[in-house]
Design a protein around this motif. Structure first.
Motif, PDB file in Angstrom:
ATOM      1  N   ALA A  13      -1.685  -0.989  -3.817  1.00 16.93           N
ATOM      2  CA  ALA A  13      -2.951  -0.262  -3.637  1.00 16.93           C
ATOM      3  C   ALA A  13      -2.667   1.196  -3.334  1.00 16.93           C
ATOM      4  O   ALA A  13      -1.695   1.538  -2.657  1.00 16.93           O
ATOM      5  CB  ALA A  13      -3.766  -0.878  -2.507  1.00 16.93           C
ATOM      6  N   SER A  14      -3.555   2.050  -3.811  1.00 16.64           N
ATOM      7  CA  SER A  14      -3.438   3.482  -3.560  1.00 16.64           C
ATOM      8  C   SER A  14      -3.779   3.798  -2.110  1.00 16.64           C
ATOM      9  O   SER A  14      -4.491   3.048  -1.436  1.00 16.64           O
ATOM     10  CB  SER A  14      -4.369   4.245  -4.499  1.00 16.64           C
ATOM     11  OG  SER A  14      -4.457   5.607  -4.131  1.00 16.64           O
ATOM     12  N   ASP A  15      -3.286   4.939  -1.628  1.00 12.74           N
ATOM     13  CA  ASP A  15      -3.602   5.393  -0.276  1.00 12.74           C
ATOM     14  C   ASP A  15      -4.966   6.071  -0.183  1.00 12.74           C
ATOM     15  O   ASP A  15      -5.387   6.451   0.905  1.00 12.74           O
ATOM     16  CB  ASP A  15      -2.543   6.404   0.198  1.00 12.74           C
ATOM     17  CG  ASP A  15      -1.344   5.712   0.836  1.00 12.74           C
ATOM     18  OD1 ASP A  15      -1.548   4.670   1.474  1.00 12.74           O
ATOM     19  OD2 ASP A  15      -0.240   6.216   0.690  1.00 12.74           O
ATOM     20  N   LYS A  16      -5.648   6.236  -1.320  1.00 11.92           N
ATOM     21  CA  LYS A  16      -6.946   6.906  -1.283  1.00 11.92           C
ATOM     22  C   LYS A  16      -7.979   5.975  -0.649  1.00 11.92           C
ATOM     23  O   LYS A  16      -8.055   4.793  -1.000  1.00 11.92           O
ATOM     24  CB  LYS A  16      -7.357   7.307  -2.687  1.00 11.92           C
ATOM     25  CG  LYS A  16      -6.400   8.305  -3.327  1.00 11.92           C
ATOM     26  CD  LYS A  16      -6.792   8.625  -4.748  1.00 11.92           C
ATOM     27  CE  LYS A  16      -5.834   9.643  -5.355  1.00 11.92           C
ATOM     28  NZ  LYS A  16      -4.458   9.142  -5.418  1.00 11.92           N
ATOM     29  N   GLU A  25       9.730   8.521  -4.301  1.00  8.91           N
ATOM     30  CA  GLU A  25       9.336   7.173  -4.701  1.00  8.91           C
ATOM     31  C   GLU A  25      10.206   6.127  -4.006  1.00  8.91           C
ATOM     32  O   GLU A  25      11.389   6.347  -3.742  1.00  8.91           O
ATOM     33  CB  GLU A  25       9.442   7.000  -6.212  1.00  8.91           C
ATOM     34  CG  GLU A  25       8.367   7.743  -6.991  1.00  8.91           C
ATOM     35  CD  GLU A  25       8.436   7.450  -8.482  1.00  8.91           C
ATOM     36  OE1 GLU A  25       7.393   7.528  -9.154  1.00  8.91           O
ATOM     37  OE2 GLU A  25       9.548   7.152  -8.974  1.00  8.91           O
ATOM     38  N   THR A  74      -9.925  -2.268  -3.403  1.00  4.01           N
ATOM     39  CA  THR A  74      -8.848  -3.241  -3.598  1.00  4.01           C
ATOM     40  C   THR A  74      -8.956  -4.369  -2.582  1.00  4.01           C
ATOM     41  O   THR A  74      -8.810  -5.546  -2.915  1.00  4.01           O
ATOM     42  CB  THR A  74      -7.474  -2.553  -3.470  1.00  4.01           C
ATOM     43  OG1 THR A  74      -7.374  -1.523  -4.455  1.00  4.01           O
ATOM     44  CG2 THR A  74      -6.347  -3.552  -3.693  1.00  4.01           C
ATOM     45  N   THR A  98       0.842  -1.197   0.000  1.00  3.91           N
ATOM     46  CA  THR A  98       0.000   0.000   0.000  1.00  3.91           C
ATOM     47  C   THR A  98       0.876   1.245   0.000  1.00  3.91           C
ATOM     48  O   THR A  98       1.935   1.280   0.617  1.00  3.91           O
ATOM     49  CB  THR A  98      -0.924   0.036   1.226  1.00  3.91           C
ATOM     50  OG1 THR A  98      -0.137   0.150   2.413  1.00  3.91           O
ATOM     51  CG2 THR A  98      -1.769  -1.221   1.311  1.00  3.91           C
ATOM     52  N   ASP A 140       0.921   5.349  -2.264  1.00  2.00           N
ATOM     53  CA  ASP A 140       1.099   5.976  -3.571  1.00  2.00           C
ATOM     54  C   ASP A 140       2.569   6.231  -3.892  1.00  2.00           C
ATOM     55  O   ASP A 140       2.905   6.503  -5.049  1.00  2.00           O
ATOM     56  CB  ASP A 140       0.327   7.304  -3.610  1.00  2.00           C
ATOM     57  CG  ASP A 140      -1.175   7.084  -3.620  1.00  2.00           C
ATOM     58  OD1 ASP A 140      -1.621   6.112  -4.255  1.00  2.00           O
ATOM     59  OD2 ASP A 140      -1.900   7.869  -2.990  1.00  2.00           O
ATOM     60  N   GLU A 141       3.432   6.154  -2.874  1.00  2.00           N
ATOM     61  CA  GLU A 141       4.862   6.371  -3.130  1.00  2.00           C
ATOM     62  C   GLU A 141       5.573   5.090  -3.550  1.00  2.00           C
ATOM     63  O   GLU A 141       6.723   5.125  -3.987  1.00  2.00           O
ATOM     64  CB  GLU A 141       5.538   6.942  -1.872  1.00  2.00           C
ATOM     65  CG  GLU A 141       5.901   5.928  -0.798  1.00  2.00           C
ATOM     66  CD  GLU A 141       4.737   5.536   0.089  1.00  2.00           C
ATOM     67  OE1 GLU A 141       4.996   5.018   1.188  1.00  2.00           O
ATOM     68  OE2 GLU A 141       3.573   5.735  -0.306  1.00  2.00           O
ATOM     69  N   ALA A 165     -10.292   3.836  -2.983  1.00  2.00           N
ATOM     70  CA  ALA A 165      -9.519   2.888  -3.790  1.00  2.00           C
ATOM     71  C   ALA A 165      -9.011   1.741  -2.936  1.00  2.00           C
ATOM     72  O   ALA A 165      -9.025   0.579  -3.358  1.00  2.00           O
ATOM     73  CB  ALA A 165      -8.354   3.612  -4.463  1.00  2.00           C
ATOM     74  N   LEU A 166      -8.562   2.050  -1.726  1.00  2.00           N
ATOM     75  CA  LEU A 166      -8.046   1.008  -0.839  1.00  2.00           C
ATOM     76  C   LEU A 166      -9.156   0.034  -0.448  1.00  2.00           C
ATOM     77  O   LEU A 166      -8.964  -1.180  -0.448  1.00  2.00           O
ATOM     78  CB  LEU A 166      -7.444   1.647   0.412  1.00  2.00           C
ATOM     79  CG  LEU A 166      -6.846   0.696   1.450  1.00  2.00           C
ATOM     80  CD1 LEU A 166      -5.759  -0.158   0.833  1.00  2.00           C
ATOM     81  CD2 LEU A 166      -6.308   1.470   2.644  1.00  2.00           C
TER      82      LEU A 166
END
Length: 680
Positions: free
Chosen positions: A485-488, A459, A495, A442, A444-445, A491-492
């Motif tokens: 998975a994105s941190d949003k 990153e 997923t 998990t 976004d970075e 979205a999380l």
């Protein structure tokens, strides 16, 4: 407030499943709990509950019965049927019944749900008054229904009193501040926090869990009581997030007890006897269907004969005609007569009437057939051949009906168990299903470790996912790569929901600490209705390790539980906590015993400092010494972000919580992760 003066409420559950089997319903107890909580203010009496299928007439009949006539209910709340599925008809059933609509209540419920998940916009709630009864439609999810009711319940008493005919001038005397105070609300402020189904606020974890870098020994310089009030609502922004984890700090042993208590018991399945069976554990005793061998067989290459201790056979020494051949392949063999021999190979069946086998080493060839292709006569050089010599009798290895393997025994890659099952003709066995494990990173970075090109600022290459996938496969379990998975929040959640359709156990890394984007814990609790059994462990590395179970309904409608391990983002922490916590759970689900890594005693090769506050799991290389003891050598600097500390490591030293150091030469417990290196 006395019972007689309380407002009367009714709960209507709208569900095809629960209408057929009321024991499956969880909505009624969840809503009753809200009415009885502090949100209800002691003002409510829930004296009617009912469950009906998704049918317009059934829904309308129930509500009308509670809203029409003198014996009316002040409030009717429904749960279920407010979505977009074809069977969802609650709004269509309720809307025609409403005399006065209440869009403000609808807005309040939707606004609350949208702070949890953007998918709340897919709901179609209805609120309004019929005669003297307020009607409120809630989501079908017990958690969603509970959160929606909690969002408005404090204000509903006032609305119901008005709907029932109370004098508005009297009710509003003192203004809105008086009303807010009576409702238990802080004047001038809106209560934007949503209570979870655990009756405590949601929260993030501890320091940023994605940290594939990091530093050692972070330390806060303020006390919790000196910090302002906070919320774990992701929509509240970083200024309102928790700055001190509300999860109690469990010891490693207490954490393991929680895992053992809440990990599902093994499921029994039928499996074919083939190489896919390796690593499985038997769920039944296995009884031999056939004897092994199924016929009297030779244990050597030689000649079948009737032994000399037979009453009609004076001696086995001498020259004999070769009258037959018995190979280790199917076929008919003629009966042997006194004075004859038959050539036989190892494993081949003895001819009828033969009693023994003479080894080829105890014979010489005397003549060939006329065509020169076969033996005609052989001479036996000994007279010592006895009955049963060099013969394997029927069932001498395995008797038909014998228990050859017992429940709880594993099928290893060495091959003995699989060979034994095959030898007696077993084609299928009952085994414990090995759990399928999904691995998800998990953040976004985080970028794939094999992405070409240079990293941009901030990153981080995904170290944990390939490492954990390898560890799981090395433990003998199927591992599914679920990606990053994105941190949003939305979205999380999606997923995680998708992952639970394909795996039994979900292992995530990152997102469990105290950063503003560490959303795993609130997502598990708020969005998925899960239970977090622990969110912190007193250990290093791995303090923010989280263990949760999430209710899940299969495609067949069965209720199951998915196990979730949210491991820290630091690479060394993730690997240590996999071996310490995830592996025992996988073993339990697969029926493996004993569970977890084996414990061995090792001799330290150098001094090692301990931690006075937390138990430590120190990475070491264990070797077998010439002295017959196991020796442990540290892999060096142990910072949790340093995956290099696992290079060559095959064990974890179990260091106690204590001041000072353990000295070279002391014996310490270690958890063995891999093969022991030998100095010999």
């Amino acid at each position: 407030m006395s019972i007689s003066s309380k407002l009367r409420a009714a709960i209507l559950i709208i569900s095809e499943t629960a209408s057929k089997d009321p024991t499956t319903d969880k909505g009624i107890p969840a809503l009753q709990e809200v009415f009885a909580s502090s949100k209800g203010g002691g003002k409510w009496l829930v004296d009617e509950t009912r469950i009906v299928p998704d049918d317009v007439l059934d829904i309308q009949s129930a509500i009308s019965g509670w809203a029409d006539g003198e014996d009316f209910r002040n409030l009717v709340v429904t749960s279920g049927g407010t979505g977009f599925a074809q069977k969802d008809v609650t709004p269509e059933a309720v809307t025609p019944l409403v005399h006065k609509h209440a869009p403000g209540l609808v807005h309040a419920m939707l606004a609350t749900s949208l702070t949890v998940t953007p998918f709340a916009m897919m709901a179609r709630p209805v609120a309004g008054v019929r005669n003297k009864t307020l009607i409120l439609t809630l989501p079908g999810s017990p958690k969603g229904a509970k959160e929606n009711l909690e969002a408005v319940l404090a204000q509903l008493a006032h609305a119901c009193q008005q709907a029932a005919g109370a004098d508005s001038r009297t009710l509003h005397a003192g203004g809105t501040q008086k009303l807010e105070k009576e409702a238990g609300l802080q004047p001038g402020l809106q209560d934007t926090s949503v209570t979870s189904h655990h009756d405590h606020s949601h929260h993030h974890g501890h320091g940023h869990g994605h940290g594939h870098g990091g530093h050692s020994g972070p330390k806060a310089h303020t006390k919790p009581e000196d910090r302002p009030p906070v919320s774990n609502d992701p929509s509240a922004g970083p200024t309102r997030r928790y700055r001190e984890s509300p999860y109690p700090m469990l010891s490693v042993q207490d954490a393991l007890k929680q895992i053992d208590e809440h990990t599902p018991t093994p499921r029994v399945i039928k499996a074919a006897v083939n190489d896919d069976l390796v690593g499985s554990v038997l769920a039944e005793n296995i009884t031999a269907r056939e004897a092994v061998p199924a016929f009297r067989a030779s244990t050597v290459d030689g000649y079948a004969i009737i032994a000399s201790n037979h009453i009609m056979v004076p001696s086995t020494k001498g020259v004999f005609p070769v009258t037959g051949i018995s190979h280790a392949q199917p076929g008919q063999v003629d009966a042997l007569q006194i004075g004859e021999v038959a050539r036989i190979t190892t494993g081949a069946p003895l001819p009828p009437k033969a009693t023994s086998v003479v080894m080829v080493e105890d014979t010489v060839l005397r003549s060939m057939t006329d065509d020169g292709n076969e033996e005609n006569e052989i001479e036996i050089l000994t007279d010592a051949i006895k009955d049963g010599e060099n013969v394997r009798d029927v069932g001498s290895d395995v008797k038909a009906g014998d228990v050859i393997l017992r429940k709880g025994e594993g099928i290893t890659a060495v091959g003995g168990e699989l060979g034994l099952l095959a030898s007696v003709g077993t084609q299928e066995v009952l085994v414990y299903k090995k759990p399928v494990v999904g691995v998800l990173s998990t953040g976004d970075e985080i970028v794939p470790h094999d992405r070409p090109g240079e990293l941009q600022l901030g990153e981080v290459r995904d170290t944990n996912r390939p490492t954990l996938l390898t560890a799981i496969k090395g433990s003998g379990f199927e591992a599914v790569d679920l990606g990053i998975a994105s941190d949003k929040p939305g979205a999380l959640e999606e997923t995680l929901r998708a992952a639970m359709r394909t795996v039994d156990v979900l292992v995530t890394s990152g997102g469990v600490s105290m950063g503003e984007l560490d959303l795993l814990k609130p997502t598990l609790e708020r969005s998925l209705g899960g239970t977090i059994h622990f969110g912190r462990v007193s250990m290093k590395p791995g303090k923010p390790t989280t263990f949760a179970t999430v209710p899940f309904k299969t495609n067949t409608g069965a209720d199951e539980s998915r196990v979730v391990f949210s491991l820290p983002g630091n690479p060394a922490s993730a690997v240590v906590t996999y071996h310490l916590f995830v592996l025992p759970a996988l073993h339990k689900m697969a029926g493996v015993s004993p569970m977890g890594l084996p414990v061995v005693k090792v001799v330290l090769e150098q001094d090692i400092r301990m931690d006075a506050k937390r138990a430590e799991y120190h990475r070491v290389v264990v070797t077998a010494g010439r002295d017959g003891l196991l020796h442990a050598t540290s892999t060096g600097f142990q910072r949790s972000s340093r995956i290099g500390s696992f290079k060559g490591a095959n064990a974890l030293l179990c260091l106690p919580t204590r001041e000072g150091s353990l000295r070279k030469g002391e014996k310490v417990d270690a958890l063995l992760m891999g093969k022991i290196v030998s100095e010999l």
